[in-house]
Scaffold this motif. Structure first.
Motif, short mmCIF file in Angstrom:
data_model
loop_
_atom_site.label_atom_id
_atom_site.label_comp_id
_atom_site.label_asym_id
_atom_site.label_seq_id
_atom_site.Cartn_x
_atom_site.Cartn_y
_atom_site.Cartn_z
N VAL A 70 51.84 40.85 62.76
CA VAL A 70 53.17 41.37 62.44
C VAL A 70 53.52 41.11 60.97
CG1 VAL A 70 55.61 41.30 63.04
CG2 VAL A 70 53.89 41.03 64.83
N ALA A 71 53.19 39.93 60.47
CA ALA A 71 53.47 39.59 59.07
C ALA A 71 52.28 39.84 58.16
CB ALA A 71 53.90 38.13 58.96
N THR A 72 51.07 39.81 58.72
CA THR A 72 49.87 39.93 57.89
C THR A 72 49.67 41.35 57.38
OG1 THR A 72 48.81 38.12 59.09
CG2 THR A 72 47.38 39.61 57.83
N MET A 73 49.90 42.36 58.21
CA MET A 73 49.65 43.75 57.81
C MET A 73 50.51 44.18 56.63
SD MET A 73 47.13 44.44 59.56
CE MET A 73 46.27 43.98 61.06
N PRO A 74 51.82 43.96 56.62
CA PRO A 74 52.59 44.31 55.41
C PRO A 74 52.20 43.46 54.21
CG PRO A 74 53.98 43.21 57.03
CD PRO A 74 52.71 43.55 57.73
N GLY A 75 51.77 42.21 54.45
CA GLY A 75 51.30 41.40 53.33
C GLY A 75 50.05 41.99 52.69
N ILE A 76 49.13 42.50 53.53
CA ILE A 76 47.93 43.14 53.00
C ILE A 76 48.30 44.41 52.22
CG2 ILE A 76 45.80 44.33 53.65
CD1 ILE A 76 45.52 42.37 55.96
N ALA A 77 49.28 45.16 52.73
CA ALA A 77 49.72 46.36 52.02
C ALA A 77 50.27 46.02 50.63
CB ALA A 77 50.77 47.10 52.85
N ILE A 78 51.09 44.97 50.55
CA ILE A 78 51.62 44.53 49.25
C ILE A 78 50.48 44.10 48.34
CG2 ILE A 78 53.05 42.79 48.12
CD1 ILE A 78 54.85 42.81 50.57
N LEU A 79 49.50 43.38 48.89
CA LEU A 79 48.35 42.93 48.09
C LEU A 79 47.58 44.10 47.52
CD1 LEU A 79 46.26 40.80 47.14
CD2 LEU A 79 45.21 40.99 49.40
N LEU A 80 47.29 45.11 48.34
CA LEU A 80 46.48 46.24 47.87
C LEU A 80 47.21 47.05 46.80
CD1 LEU A 80 44.91 47.51 51.23
CD2 LEU A 80 43.80 46.22 49.40
N VAL A 81 48.50 47.30 47.02
CA VAL A 81 49.25 48.08 46.03
C VAL A 81 49.40 47.31 44.72
CG1 VAL A 81 51.46 49.17 45.54
CG2 VAL A 81 50.45 49.38 47.81
N SER A 82 49.68 46.03 44.81
CA SER A 82 49.79 45.21 43.59
C SER A 82 48.45 45.16 42.86
CB SER A 82 50.24 43.80 43.96
OG SER A 82 51.50 43.81 44.59
N LEU A 83 47.36 45.02 43.61
CA LEU A 83 46.03 45.02 42.98
C LEU A 83 45.75 46.36 42.30
CD1 LEU A 83 43.28 43.63 42.53
CD2 LEU A 83 42.57 44.56 44.75
N GLY A 84 46.14 47.45 42.97
CA GLY A 84 45.93 48.77 42.37
C GLY A 84 46.66 48.93 41.05
N PHE A 85 47.91 48.50 40.99
CA PHE A 85 48.66 48.62 39.74
C PHE A 85 48.07 47.71 38.66
CE2 PHE A 85 52.27 50.47 42.20
CZ PHE A 85 52.46 51.57 41.39
N ASN A 86 47.62 46.52 39.02
CA ASN A 86 47.02 45.63 38.03
C ASN A 86 45.73 46.21 37.46
OD1 ASN A 86 48.93 43.56 37.97
ND2 ASN A 86 48.04 42.51 39.72
N LEU A 87 44.87 46.75 38.33
CA LEU A 87 43.62 47.35 37.86
C LEU A 87 43.90 48.57 36.99
CD1 LEU A 87 41.42 47.12 41.09
CD2 LEU A 87 41.33 45.65 39.07
N LEU A 88 44.88 49.38 37.40
CA LEU A 88 45.25 50.55 36.61
C LEU A 88 45.80 50.13 35.25
CD1 LEU A 88 45.70 53.61 36.38
CD2 LEU A 88 47.91 53.28 37.50
N GLY A 89 46.64 49.10 35.23
CA GLY A 89 47.19 48.64 33.96
C GLY A 89 46.13 48.09 33.03
N ASP A 90 45.16 47.34 33.56
CA ASP A 90 44.08 46.83 32.72
C ASP A 90 43.26 47.98 32.14
OD1 ASP A 90 44.74 44.18 33.05
OD2 ASP A 90 43.44 43.90 34.79
N GLY A 91 42.98 48.99 32.96
CA GLY A 91 42.23 50.14 32.46
C GLY A 91 42.99 50.91 31.39
N LEU A 92 44.29 51.10 31.58
CA LEU A 92 45.09 51.79 30.57
C LEU A 92 45.17 50.99 29.28
CD1 LEU A 92 48.06 53.22 32.68
CD2 LEU A 92 46.19 54.49 31.63
N ARG A 93 45.25 49.67 29.40
CA ARG A 93 45.31 48.84 28.20
C ARG A 93 44.04 49.00 27.38
NH1 ARG A 93 45.75 42.77 29.60
NH2 ARG A 93 43.68 43.30 30.41
N ASP A 94 42.89 49.01 28.03
CA ASP A 94 41.63 49.19 27.30
C ASP A 94 41.49 50.59 26.75
OD1 ASP A 94 41.02 46.58 27.96
OD2 ASP A 94 39.79 47.12 29.70
N ALA A 95 41.95 51.60 27.51
CA ALA A 95 41.79 52.98 27.07
C ALA A 95 42.73 53.34 25.93
CB ALA A 95 42.01 53.92 28.25
N LEU A 96 43.94 52.79 25.95
CA LEU A 96 44.94 53.13 24.93
C LEU A 96 44.88 52.23 23.70
CD1 LEU A 96 48.02 53.81 27.25
CD2 LEU A 96 46.59 55.49 26.08
#
Length: 310
Positions: free
Chosen positions: A277-303
């Motif tokens: 009940v608590a783990t599934m939304p926690g995993i969703a927050i983890l995946l979305v946060s990880l996605g934004f962090n990876l995207l931000g790192d890639g944009l920082r290197d590209a720009l």
């Protein structure tokens, strides 16, 4: 009969990568293409982009993808079912509601929070920073001291104070997070402005009779956009965590809204026995946060202009 002066047709790639563009549009498209080439060479950045695109698609087609109603549940027959039981892939909560359906519809709230906070906080911070950096003097001192006051408090604590004053609710939570998120953007924009305000380019524009407002709006702000985009993307994970924290404390989206932080709060009573009940939304927050962090790192290197020659 040929004259010997014919030239081979130029490919689209060569046209984009030409070091002698013949038009402003060709120069802009070429720069964008080079940024994409640097970005696409980073596999982790592509993975982050994939996660964010998946989140957007899930939010758009939530009504189609969700197998059950996210608000109404079967309290009598489907309460606290484990993952994989029948049609409930991720199980159900204490109200008999399908967790997967609530996560899918909760993605809309997550995107709304990060989108509205970015739309409010980023332009505000950019405006404050560029005005302070270009004007200097007492204007710079006043604006930066206000910024320092906001930076002196932890973001979550300050957001809690604003939500407590405004009242609980997703709209007030978004406003509170936006109010507490603009100071880092102002600091960054001020630093960028201080580096270019005495440049020959700005001096030439000033000699042509441009007003300070036009210089800041048309010539200084665009030079800060690359750094601002990277910073906003990297801050998305923190914004999501702050919104989830407010929801966990009952100050964000109110029940029965499928907000991920509120879902974790409702599931903490069952964390030992009904862990999903608590783990599934926690995993969703983890995946979305990880996605934004990876995207931000890639944009920082590209720009980063220093990467252009590597």
């Amino acid at each position: 009969m040929t004259t010997g002066f014919e030239t081979a047709p130029v490919s689209r790639r060569d046209w984009l990568l030409s070091d002698r563009p013949t038009s402003r549009m060709q120069a802009r498209l070429g720069r964008a293409y080079m940024i994409w080439l640097r970005f696409s060479a980073n596999r982790l950045a592509l993975a982050g982009l994939g996660l964010i695109l998946a989140l957007i698609l899930v939010a758009i087609f939530a009504d189609v993808l969700a197998p059950f109603d996210p608000v109404q549940g079967d309290l009598r027959n489907a309460r606290l079912l484990p993952p994989g039981t029948g049609s409930y892939l991720l199980g159900t909560d204490d109200q008999g509601r399908d967790i997967l359906s609530r996560l899918i519809h909760g993605s809309r709230l997550t995107l709304a929070v990060v989108g509205l906070v970015a739309v409010i906080a980023a332009p505000l911070g950019l405006l404050v920073g560029t005005v302070a950096g270009y004007a200097g003097g007492w204007v710079d001192a006043v604006l930066m001291r206000i910024t320092d006051i906001f930076l002196a408090f932890p973001k979550l604590v300050l957001a809690l104070a604003f939500v407590a004053a405004l009242g609980p609710g997703i709209e007030n939570a978004i406003l509170a997070i936006a109010i507490t998120s603009w100071p880092p953007y102002a600091r960054m924009a001020r630093a960028e402005t201080l580096g270019v305000r005495h440049s020959d380019y700005i001096a030439a524009v000033r000699l042509m009779g441009a007003s300070p407002f036009r210089i800041v709006l048309r010539h200084v702000m665009p030079m800060c956009l690359s750094s601002l985009i990277v910073r906003v993307t990297l801050d998305m994970a923190g914004i999501i965590l702050t919104a989830a924290g407010l929801g966990f404390l009952g100050l964000g989206a109110q029940p029965p809204s499928p907000e991920w932080g509120a879902m974790i709060a409702s599931g903490r009573r069952f964390i030992l026995d009904q862990w999903w009940v608590a783990t599934m939304p926690g995993i969703a927050i983890l995946l979305v946060s990880l996605g934004f962090n990876l995207l931000g790192d890639g944009l920082r290197d590209a720009l980063d202009p220093r990467e252009a020659g590597r």
